[in-house]
Design an enzyme around this catalytic site. Structure first.
Site, PDB file in Angstrom:
ATOM      1  CG  ASP A 190      -2.069   0.810   1.172  1.00 20.55           C
ATOM      2  OD1 ASP A 190      -3.151   0.242   0.949  1.00 20.55           O
ATOM      3  OD2 ASP A 190      -1.927   2.049   1.298  1.00 20.55           O
ATOM      4  CG  LEU A 191       1.640   3.515  -3.397  1.00 20.71           C
ATOM      5  CD1 LEU A 191       1.480   4.441  -4.598  1.00 20.71           C
ATOM      6  CD2 LEU A 191       3.081   3.029  -3.285  1.00 20.71           C
ATOM      7  CG  ASP A 210      -3.134   3.815  -2.310  1.00 21.35           C
ATOM      8  OD1 ASP A 210      -4.102   3.052  -2.095  1.00 21.35           O
ATOM      9  OD2 ASP A 210      -2.676   4.578  -1.438  1.00 21.35           O
TER      10      ASP A 210
END
Lengths: 191, 329
Positions: B204-205, B247
């Site tokens: 996950d960003l 994302d």
């Protein structure tokens, strides 16, 4: 027949005017797919519609485009098959002209669901013929005119070939041995 | 002059007429010595077509079996015998024949069994056949059929190409060029069914929402494309990198289950993603958190369970301060 003519228009435009023009024509026609498959079915009338749009994009009369396509089909070295199939019609150009009435039947032997034009040849005088071509496709008469012109060359015959009224093509053979005919052997050169 | 008048009106044919109607005929005397050849047969026989040549020297009889001379052939199979040329190409011929009344001459008419091969072998033209023969029709059909078959083969290839492209498209995330959720599910199912060893990473960003909010969606897309490039570079061709949400990414590292190896891969990716990116001359920074699960960790290797474990590890990584990887144990 629409499928075969659509593919012919596609090949002719791609070979003669390039990919950009073909994309332009397909875009103007709202065609999402730019490849016409000769063995599939397309709505009848589509070939005439695409040709009309091609005429607009290329800035030439649609009749001239159809005639060019007829010539292109016979003379293009990559599509030697069409010329060869037509040459099976006879030994001389007049033999060939007479064989045209048999052509739809022959074509149906190979492609039973093809809807070829109806062709009627009348000898109206010595070396003068009237060819009637009945087809739901508007361009068919001109395609045939272009093909006949190219085949006359192939047989080495000097002819006057011009579209007449409605679906009629007028053919005057001025000299049946004007030039050397192109060679034709019954078997394909390479298997 | 040939005359034949068993019944009906008497009929006289000269050699030229015979040649025109039967370009493949052979006329012999009672002993089977050639008197005349049709022009096409003469072509096929090359130099062997000389008057006086003997039937048995020109042809090998295939049927009726055991027959050698023309008399033997006509005695047993006058209506349908088969021959093979003795000279040049071994082209097969079929024929019929009959002794003519009078001087005891014999007339044979022949035709090619394999017309297509013969036409190619001898370069035959329309002029080699009588107009009434169906030779041209057969050759026309053979050629038309070959053309149709060629087109159909071409069509099949083009359709297959289109099918593969469509399948590829259905498995691809258009923005990053990575795989999508559908592809991940297929790969995972395959690996689980095969009980393979692999590592699954859920990434996950961090701070991605902030980039989107402050610099706009174009900047967000730019970041995602960059991350896609990094993942492609960091993984091998046999691995799978996919974007499964805004994302959110999933990485499947096949054939690897050592914790150190998987941690090293994850840390390398985190380091690369953490490097500043330049969008429109402005510096953009994100980081990545990764949760890792190994297929060997789960008692029964099942996609759903692996995802849950990887998720849990990802939350642990986020909770521990982001920009790091956590391995589920």
């Amino acid at each position: 027949m629409d499928a075969l003519l659509l593919r012919s228009v596609q090949n002719y435009v791609l070979d003669t005017f390039g990919q950009a023009r073909w994309h332009e024509i397909c875009a103007a026609a709202g065609q999402p797919v730019q490849t016409f498959e000769p063995m599939l079915r397309y709505p009848s009338g589509l070939a005439d519609r695409i040709a009309d749009i091609a005429a607009e994009v290329l800035g030439r009369p649609v009749e001239a485009i159809w005639e060019d396509i007829g010539t292109y089909l016979v003379t293009n070295p990559d599509r030697e098959g069409v010329r060869r199939l037509l040459r099976f019609g006879g030994v001389s150009f007049s033999d060939f002209l007479h064989s045209l009435e048999e052509l739809p039947g022959r074509a149906r032997l190979a492609l039973p669901d093809l809807d070829p034009p109806e062709i009627l040849l009348t000898e109206v005088g010595p070396d003068r013929y009237e060819l009637r071509c009945r087809s739901p496709l508007k361009g068919m008469q001109r395609v045939l005119t272009g093909m006949l012109t190219a085949m006359a060359d192939d047989y080495g015959a000097l002819c006057l070939i011009e579209p007449g009224a409605e679906d009629c093509i007028l053919i005057t053979v001025l000299d049946s041995r004007y030039a050397e005919a192109r060679a034709f052997e019954l078997a394909r050169p390479d298997p | 002059m040939l005359s034949a008048a068993p019944t009906g009106p008497g009929l006289e044919l000269d050699g030229a007429t015979l040649a025109r109607f039967m370009p493949m005929h052979l006329l012999t005397d009672a002993e089977g010595r050639a008197l005349s050849f049709g022009p096409t047969l003469a072509r096929v026989l090359h130099g062997a077509a000389v008057p006086g040549a003997r039937f048995e020297d020109l042809f090998e009889v295939r049927a009726p079996g055991g027959a050698v001379s023309v008399a033997e052939v006509l005695e047993r199979m006058p209506n349908r015998f088969r021959l093979v040329l003795r000279h040049g190409a071994r082209v097969g011929l079929r024929g019929l024949g009959q002794p003519l009344p009078g001087a005891g001459r014999i007339l044979l008419n022949l035709t090619f069994v394999d017309l297509i091969t013969a036409a190619r072998e001898y370069g035959l033209t329309d002029a080699d056949f009588a107009a009434t023969e169906l030779a041209t029709e057969v050759l026309f059909l053979a050629e038309a059929n070959a053309a149709v078959t060629r087109e159909l083969k071409g069509l099949t290839l083009r359709l297959e190409g289109a099918r593969i492209a469509a399948e590829e498209e259905a498995m691809t995330d258009p923005l990053t060029g990575l795989r999508n959720r559908r592809a991940v599910d297929l790969v995972l199912d395959r690996l689980c069914a095969a009980q393979s060893k692999f590592g699954l990473m859920h990434m996950d960003l961090d701070y991605f929402k902030a980039v989107n909010d402050s610099l706009g969606h174009a900047a967000g897309d730019f970041v995602l494309e960059n991350v896609g490039r990094i993942l492609r570079e960091q993984l091998r061709i046999e691995d799978c990198a996919a974007r499964i949400g805004g994302d959110e990414f999933v990485l499947i590292v096949t054939g690897r289950s050592e914790p150190a190896t998987l941690m090293a891969i994850a840390n390398r990716i985190i380091a690369r993603v953490g490097e500043p990116m330049l969008f429109d001359g402005r510096e953009v920074r994100v980081s990545a958190s990764i949760g890792i699960v190994r297929s060997v960790n789960c008692p029964t290797v099942e996609a759903a369970q692996l995802f849950t474990e990887a998720d849990r590890a990802l939350y642990a990584a986020k909770h521990a301060g982001r920009g790091r990887a956590v391995l589920a144990d």
